[in-house]
Design an enzyme around this catalytic site. Structure first.
Site, PDB file in Angstrom:
ATOM      1  N   ARG A 179       6.336   0.131  -7.287  1.00 31.80           N
ATOM      2  CA  ARG A 179       6.942   1.201  -6.489  1.00 31.80           C
ATOM      3  C   ARG A 179       7.542   0.635  -5.197  1.00 31.80           C
ATOM      4  O   ARG A 179       7.350   1.150  -4.106  1.00 31.80           O
ATOM      5  CB  ARG A 179       5.910   2.294  -6.167  1.00 31.80           C
TER       6      ARG A 179
ATOM      7  N   GLU B  73       1.120 -11.888  -3.149  1.00 28.69           N
ATOM      8  CA  GLU B  73      -0.339 -12.006  -2.966  1.00 28.69           C
ATOM      9  C   GLU B  73      -1.120 -11.735  -4.242  1.00 28.69           C
ATOM     10  O   GLU B  73      -2.313 -12.006  -4.304  1.00 28.69           O
ATOM     11  CB  GLU B  73      -0.813 -11.087  -1.822  1.00 28.69           C
TER      12      GLU B  73
ATOM     13  N   SER C 262       3.211   3.200   2.745  1.00 30.38           N
ATOM     14  CA  SER C 262       3.680   3.068   4.125  1.00 30.38           C
ATOM     15  C   SER C 262       3.457   4.339   4.946  1.00 30.38           C
ATOM     16  O   SER C 262       3.183   4.263   6.145  1.00 30.38           O
ATOM     17  CB  SER C 262       5.161   2.683   4.135  1.00 30.38           C
TER      18      SER C 262
ATOM     19  N   GLY D 259       0.859  -1.179   0.000  1.00 31.40           N
ATOM     20  CA  GLY D 259       0.000   0.000   0.000  1.00 31.40           C
ATOM     21  C   GLY D 259       0.891   1.223   0.000  1.00 31.40           C
ATOM     22  O   GLY D 259       1.806   1.327  -0.793  1.00 31.40           O
TER      23      GLY D 259
ATOM     24  N   HIS E  61       5.179  -8.531  -4.383  1.00 29.14           N
ATOM     25  CA  HIS E  61       3.803  -8.844  -3.975  1.00 29.14           C
ATOM     26  C   HIS E  61       3.368 -10.257  -4.348  1.00 29.14           C
ATOM     27  O   HIS E  61       2.613 -10.430  -5.312  1.00 29.14           O
ATOM     28  CB  HIS E  61       2.843  -7.875  -4.677  1.00 29.14           C
TER      29      HIS E  61
ATOM     30  N   CYS F 205       6.140  -5.187   0.581  1.00 30.76           N
ATOM     31  CA  CYS F 205       6.295  -3.854  -0.002  1.00 30.76           C
ATOM     32  C   CYS F 205       6.126  -2.770   1.083  1.00 30.76           C
ATOM     33  O   CYS F 205       7.018  -2.603   1.902  1.00 30.76           O
ATOM     34  CB  CYS F 205       5.321  -3.712  -1.162  1.00 30.76           C
TER      35      CYS F 205
HETATM   36  N1  LIG Z   1       3.269  -1.371  -3.518  1.00 30.44           N
HETATM   37  C1  LIG Z   1       3.665  -0.805  -2.412  1.00 30.44           C
HETATM   38  O1  LIG Z   1       3.401  -1.254  -1.301  1.00 30.44           O
HETATM   39  C2  LIG Z   1       4.382   0.506  -2.605  1.00 30.44           C
HETATM   40  C3  LIG Z   1       5.065   1.035  -1.355  1.00 30.44           C
HETATM   41  C4  LIG Z   1       5.063   2.540  -1.356  1.00 30.44           C
HETATM   42  N2  LIG Z   1       5.871   3.087  -2.407  1.00 30.44           N
HETATM   43  C5  LIG Z   1       5.512   3.044   0.013  1.00 30.44           C
HETATM   44  O2  LIG Z   1       6.419   3.754   0.134  1.00 30.44           O
HETATM   45  O3  LIG Z   1       4.936   2.676   0.980  1.00 30.44           O
END
Ligand SMILES: NC(=O)CC[C@H](N)C(=O)O
Length: 215
Positions: free
Chosen positions: A156, A194, A67, A65, A192, A97
């Protein structure tokens, strides 16, 4: 008559034993995808949004998600300290992630004031693959999970810039950058599993959960 039992194992009283109880932190991010995989693998899944919902779980997944948002919500809902205490108490936790960022002791390129929960003796860098190349897929050799490579999707994602003495790298990209780590009951991946139908990380994590639940 046959009964449609989800699990074939029986507990000491001869009743079918329920799967391990795994919470999924559901403040933000792709918690539903994790919940589906865990349920498919036989876990009893609950969503965690309040401190009281941490009681009675044998393990926790922190999803992907954003962070910085997850951190803000965790503090707002009074979850950050109970989560830190649970991690310190040995609760198995798997972060993907953004979840890995939440578990890292040190976060580079965090937004101002962003805090992690910590627990993993690693330094991670957020958004390490840059804005030009925000998403990519690759196959990773991960001997701990068997011979078949793991198809990994990065969105990302963070990279693990340094692995401290207490943590172990489980997977690296071809250029050597570390993208999966573990430390005792904690597990983190930059990618990921999942969302790809890859279940071996969740299975590996459930192994940690089961051995803590039934020592
Ligand atoms: N897909 C992800 O969980 C991206 C992490 C997001 N870039 C972050 O800094 O939290």
């Amino acid at each position: 008559m046959t009964t449609n039992l989800r699990s074939e194992s029986l507990d000491a009283g001869g009743r079918p034993s329920a799967g391990p109880r795994v919470g999924v932190l559901a403040l933000q991010g792709d918690f539903r995808e994790h919940a589906k995989v865990l349920a498919l693998l036989g876990a009893e899944v609950s969503l965690v949004r309040r401190p009281a919902e941490l009681a009675g779980i044998d393990g926790l997944v922190i999803p992907g998600g954003e962070s910085s948002v997850m951190d803000k919500l965790a503090r707002m809902f009074g979850l950050a300290e109970p989560l830190r205490a649970a991690i310190a108490g040995g609760l198995p936790v798997y972060g993907t992630c953004a979840g890995l960022i939440m578990l890292a002791d040190t976060v580079l390129d965090a937004i101002a004031g962003q805090e992690s929960l910590g627990g993993l003796d690693v330094v991670v860098r957020r958004n390490a693959f840059g804005s030009q190349n925000q998403s990519f897929e690759t196959d990773l050799a991960i001997p701990a999970l068997g011979d078949e490579p793991v198809h990994a999707v990065f969105i990302r994602g963070p990279v693990v810039e340094s692995v401290g003495a207490s943590a172990t790298a489980l997977a690296s990209l071809e250029d050597g950058r570390v993208v999966a780590v573990e430390q005792g009951n904690l597990l983190g991946t930059s990618f990921h599993p999942e969302i790809t139908g890859e279940h071996r990380f969740h299975e590996y994590f459930l192994g940690k959960v089961r051995s803590r639940a039934n020592p």
